[in-house]
Design a protein around this motif. Sequence first.
Motif, PDB file in Angstrom:
ATOM      1  N   UNK A   1       0.846  -1.180   0.000  1.00  0.00           N
ATOM      2  CA  UNK A   1       0.000   0.000   0.000  1.00  0.00           C
ATOM      3  C   UNK A   1       0.888   1.240   0.000  1.00  0.00           C
ATOM      4  N   UNK A   2       0.652   2.124  -0.952  1.00  0.00           N
ATOM      5  CA  UNK A   2       1.395   3.388  -1.032  1.00  0.00           C
ATOM      6  C   UNK A   2       0.681   4.436  -0.184  1.00  0.00           C
ATOM      7  N   UNK A   3       1.455   5.193   0.593  1.00  0.00           N
ATOM      8  CA  UNK A   3       0.915   6.172   1.530  1.00  0.00           C
ATOM      9  C   UNK A   3       1.490   7.550   1.225  1.00  0.00           C
ATOM     10  N   UNK A   4       0.631   8.562   1.324  1.00  0.00           N
ATOM     11  CA  UNK A   4       1.062   9.953   1.168  1.00  0.00           C
ATOM     12  C   UNK A   4       0.582  10.734   2.383  1.00  0.00           C
ATOM     13  N   UNK A   5       1.379  11.720   2.783  1.00  0.00           N
ATOM     14  CA  UNK A   5       1.008  12.596   3.894  1.00  0.00           C
ATOM     15  C   UNK A   5       0.849  14.020   3.377  1.00  0.00           C
ATOM     16  N   UNK A   6      -0.162  14.695   3.896  1.00  0.00           N
ATOM     17  CA  UNK A   6      -0.443  16.082   3.545  1.00  0.00           C
ATOM     18  C   UNK A   6      -0.679  16.823   4.854  1.00  0.00           C
ATOM     19  N   UNK A   7       0.297  17.620   5.276  1.00  0.00           N
ATOM     20  CA  UNK A   7       0.269  18.244   6.597  1.00  0.00           C
ATOM     21  C   UNK A   7       0.161  19.754   6.463  1.00  0.00           C
ATOM     22  N   UNK A   8      -0.925  20.314   6.971  1.00  0.00           N
ATOM     23  CA  UNK A   8      -1.090  21.765   7.030  1.00  0.00           C
ATOM     24  C   UNK A   8      -0.361  22.246   8.279  1.00  0.00           C
ATOM     25  N   UNK A   9       0.773  22.920   8.083  1.00  0.00           N
ATOM     26  CA  UNK A   9       1.598  23.362   9.196  1.00  0.00           C
ATOM     27  C   UNK A   9       0.882  24.285  10.160  1.00  0.00           C
ATOM     28  N   UNK A  35       9.614   3.314   4.703  1.00  0.00           N
ATOM     29  CA  UNK A  35      10.215   3.970   3.530  1.00  0.00           C
ATOM     30  C   UNK A  35       9.704   3.378   2.207  1.00  0.00           C
ATOM     31  N   UNK A  36       9.441   2.088   2.206  1.00  0.00           N
ATOM     32  CA  UNK A  36       8.941   1.439   0.987  1.00  0.00           C
ATOM     33  C   UNK A  36       7.507   1.853   0.659  1.00  0.00           C
ATOM     34  N   UNK A  37       6.711   2.139   1.670  1.00  0.00           N
ATOM     35  CA  UNK A  37       5.311   2.519   1.464  1.00  0.00           C
ATOM     36  C   UNK A  37       5.142   3.990   1.104  1.00  0.00           C
ATOM     37  N   UNK A  38       6.035   4.836   1.594  1.00  0.00           N
ATOM     38  CA  UNK A  38       5.840   6.279   1.484  1.00  0.00           C
ATOM     39  C   UNK A  38       6.002   6.762   0.046  1.00  0.00           C
ATOM     40  N   UNK A  93      -3.056   9.181  -8.316  1.00  0.00           N
ATOM     41  CA  UNK A  93      -2.708   7.905  -8.971  1.00  0.00           C
ATOM     42  C   UNK A  93      -1.486   7.210  -8.362  1.00  0.00           C
ATOM     43  N   UNK A  94      -0.722   7.923  -7.542  1.00  0.00           N
ATOM     44  CA  UNK A  94       0.521   7.374  -7.007  1.00  0.00           C
ATOM     45  C   UNK A  94       0.419   6.853  -5.575  1.00  0.00           C
ATOM     46  N   UNK A  95      -0.741   6.988  -4.934  1.00  0.00           N
ATOM     47  CA  UNK A  95      -0.893   6.506  -3.564  1.00  0.00           C
ATOM     48  C   UNK A  95      -2.260   5.849  -3.381  1.00  0.00           C
ATOM     49  N   UNK A  96      -2.352   5.019  -2.323  1.00  0.00           N
ATOM     50  CA  UNK A  96      -3.597   4.326  -1.991  1.00  0.00           C
ATOM     51  C   UNK A  96      -4.272   4.940  -0.769  1.00  0.00           C
ATOM     52  N   UNK A  97      -3.454   5.410   0.183  1.00  0.00           N
ATOM     53  CA  UNK A  97      -3.973   5.996   1.415  1.00  0.00           C
ATOM     54  C   UNK A  97      -3.277   7.335   1.652  1.00  0.00           C
TER      55      UNK A  97
END
Length: 182
Positions: A1-9, A35-38, A93-97
Amino acid sequence: MRVALFIDGSYMYQAARRLGWNVDHRRVITQFATPEQLYNAFYYVPITDPEDERQQRFIDALVFMGYTVRSRLVRGEARFEAMMATDLLTTAPRWDRAIVASGSGDLVHTFQALRALGKELYLLGLHELADLELRNQADRFLNLPEWREVLERTMGGRRTYAGYPLEATVEMPPAPAEETDA
């Protein structure tokens, strides 16, 4: 599973002030993905003073930790919803979660579109600082106070390193009873 983070500082700063403890941003990355999932970790930073060396050191530290920093000069309230929505949709398209730290109701339609594409959206934040409809659109609400033990920055000296999760999928705390009674 590919994971992305979006953080509003700005959101994380307000949450930390309300909680009375600081978030270790390196731990945010390592807690939610190996590291493999990110896929990527985006951090949205308002620049209030381009000459402020302390602020520049913080941005440099975020880059060193592995964040893709999105910043802009702001006067008054920092609003990054349009930038976050664009990044969420163009990188989908590049992440699942996606783990999203924001409370803005302006992201509701973006969440709806992403869920229609089959994406998982976890909202990280505080109940009182997160729009109710945004929380409703998320697959899971990660209540920041429940994550204190693993996300708090310890004071004194260098930041501590939490390490990557041992399993390929991060174990989330159980959902509160009110969320499971639906």
